[in-house]
Design a protein around this motif. Structure first.
Motif, PDB file in Angstrom:
ATOM      1  N   GLU A 161     -61.699 -21.557 -66.870  1.00 54.85           N
ATOM      2  CA  GLU A 161     -60.786 -20.462 -66.522  1.00 54.85           C
ATOM      3  C   GLU A 161     -60.096 -20.712 -65.190  1.00 54.85           C
ATOM      4  O   GLU A 161     -58.949 -20.317 -65.002  1.00 54.85           O
ATOM      5  CB  GLU A 161     -61.536 -19.130 -66.479  1.00 54.85           C
ATOM      6  CG  GLU A 161     -61.908 -18.617 -67.846  1.00 54.85           C
ATOM      7  CD  GLU A 161     -62.669 -17.311 -67.790  1.00 54.85           C
ATOM      8  OE1 GLU A 161     -62.541 -16.570 -66.784  1.00 54.85           O
ATOM      9  OE2 GLU A 161     -63.384 -17.018 -68.753  1.00 54.85           O
ATOM     10  N   GLU A 162     -60.791 -21.380 -64.262  1.00 52.35           N
ATOM     11  CA  GLU A 162     -60.222 -21.693 -62.949  1.00 52.35           C
ATOM     12  C   GLU A 162     -59.277 -22.889 -63.006  1.00 52.35           C
ATOM     13  O   GLU A 162     -58.510 -23.108 -62.076  1.00 52.35           O
ATOM     14  CB  GLU A 162     -61.342 -22.028 -61.957  1.00 52.35           C
ATOM     15  CG  GLU A 162     -62.296 -20.913 -61.680  1.00 52.35           C
ATOM     16  CD  GLU A 162     -63.531 -21.392 -60.921  1.00 52.35           C
ATOM     17  OE1 GLU A 162     -63.645 -22.601 -60.637  1.00 52.35           O
ATOM     18  OE2 GLU A 162     -64.382 -20.544 -60.622  1.00 52.35           O
ATOM     19  N   ALA A 180     -66.428 -20.640 -67.062  1.00 52.34           N
ATOM     20  CA  ALA A 180     -65.815 -20.095 -65.847  1.00 52.34           C
ATOM     21  C   ALA A 180     -65.009 -21.168 -65.126  1.00 52.34           C
ATOM     22  O   ALA A 180     -63.938 -20.893 -64.577  1.00 52.34           O
ATOM     23  CB  ALA A 180     -66.880 -19.525 -64.922  1.00 52.34           C
ATOM     24  N   ARG A 181     -65.508 -22.391 -65.153  1.00 52.95           N
ATOM     25  CA  ARG A 181     -64.792 -23.503 -64.512  1.00 52.95           C
ATOM     26  C   ARG A 181     -63.476 -23.784 -65.247  1.00 52.95           C
ATOM     27  O   ARG A 181     -62.468 -24.084 -64.619  1.00 52.95           O
ATOM     28  CB  ARG A 181     -65.692 -24.754 -64.491  1.00 52.95           C
ATOM     29  CG  ARG A 181     -65.044 -25.978 -63.914  1.00 52.95           C
ATOM     30  CD  ARG A 181     -64.721 -25.797 -62.420  1.00 52.95           C
ATOM     31  NE  ARG A 181     -63.993 -26.928 -61.916  1.00 52.95           N
ATOM     32  CZ  ARG A 181     -62.667 -26.997 -61.787  1.00 52.95           C
ATOM     33  NH1 ARG A 181     -61.917 -25.973 -62.119  1.00 52.95           N
ATOM     34  NH2 ARG A 181     -62.090 -28.082 -61.332  1.00 52.95           N
TER      35      ARG A 181
END
Length: 155
Positions: free
Chosen positions: A26-27, A23-24
């Motif tokens: 993707e950011e 998720a990190r």
């Protein structure tokens, strides 16, 4: 004990942290393909392994310079594929794919707001250290940090 031995001991934990860290990524400014390339050029080390109070996992990013130019190629290739998929045959306008990547490789053109190699390297260094911190935190939460730290120190 070799530096490799302690990393071999934590393969399962690395896989878990990889999943949690997705998720990190993707950011971030990096695609998952770019991140994979960054990780192949990054080695993790335990700094001060013989001192429980100072020991910590650090990202050794000395080899990043060799892959930073390739990050653009990975992104350009993805852009070209996306452009081909989105192109409906109108032929008008640039999708930011092949022509832009060729111009970028030649050092001409304004670019598409892409970051400089220095900025990419700095971002990769920050992100790999975030990953190292997350990995250490994970090992600590699982009660594995002390044994891994000792293994890295040769105890």
């Amino acid at each position: 004990m070799s530096d490799q031995a302690w990393t071999d001991r934590i393969v399962g934990e690395r896989m878990t942290v990889d999943q949690e860290f997705a998720a990190r990524i993707e950011e971030s400014q990096f695609s998952s393909q770019q991140w994979s390339l960054i990780m192949t050029a990054t080695e993790f080390e335990i700094e001060h392994p013989d001192d429980p109070d100072r020991a910590r996992i650090v990202a050794n990013t000395e080899k990043l310079d060799g892959i930073i130019p390739e990050l653009e190629n990975v992104q350009a290739g993805m852009g070209a594929m996306a452009g081909q998929a989105a192109d409906t045959g109108s032929g008008s306008g640039s999708s930011g794919g092949l022509v832009d990547s060729i111009m970028g490789a030649l050092g001409i053109g304004g670019g598409n707001g892409g970051s400089s190699e220095k900025e990419q390297r700095e971002a990769a260094e920050r992100l790999t250290q975030e990953y190292a911190d997350e990995l250490q935190s994970h090992l600590e939460s699982k009660g594995r940090w002390e044994s891994v730290r000792r293994a890295a120190g040769g105890d």
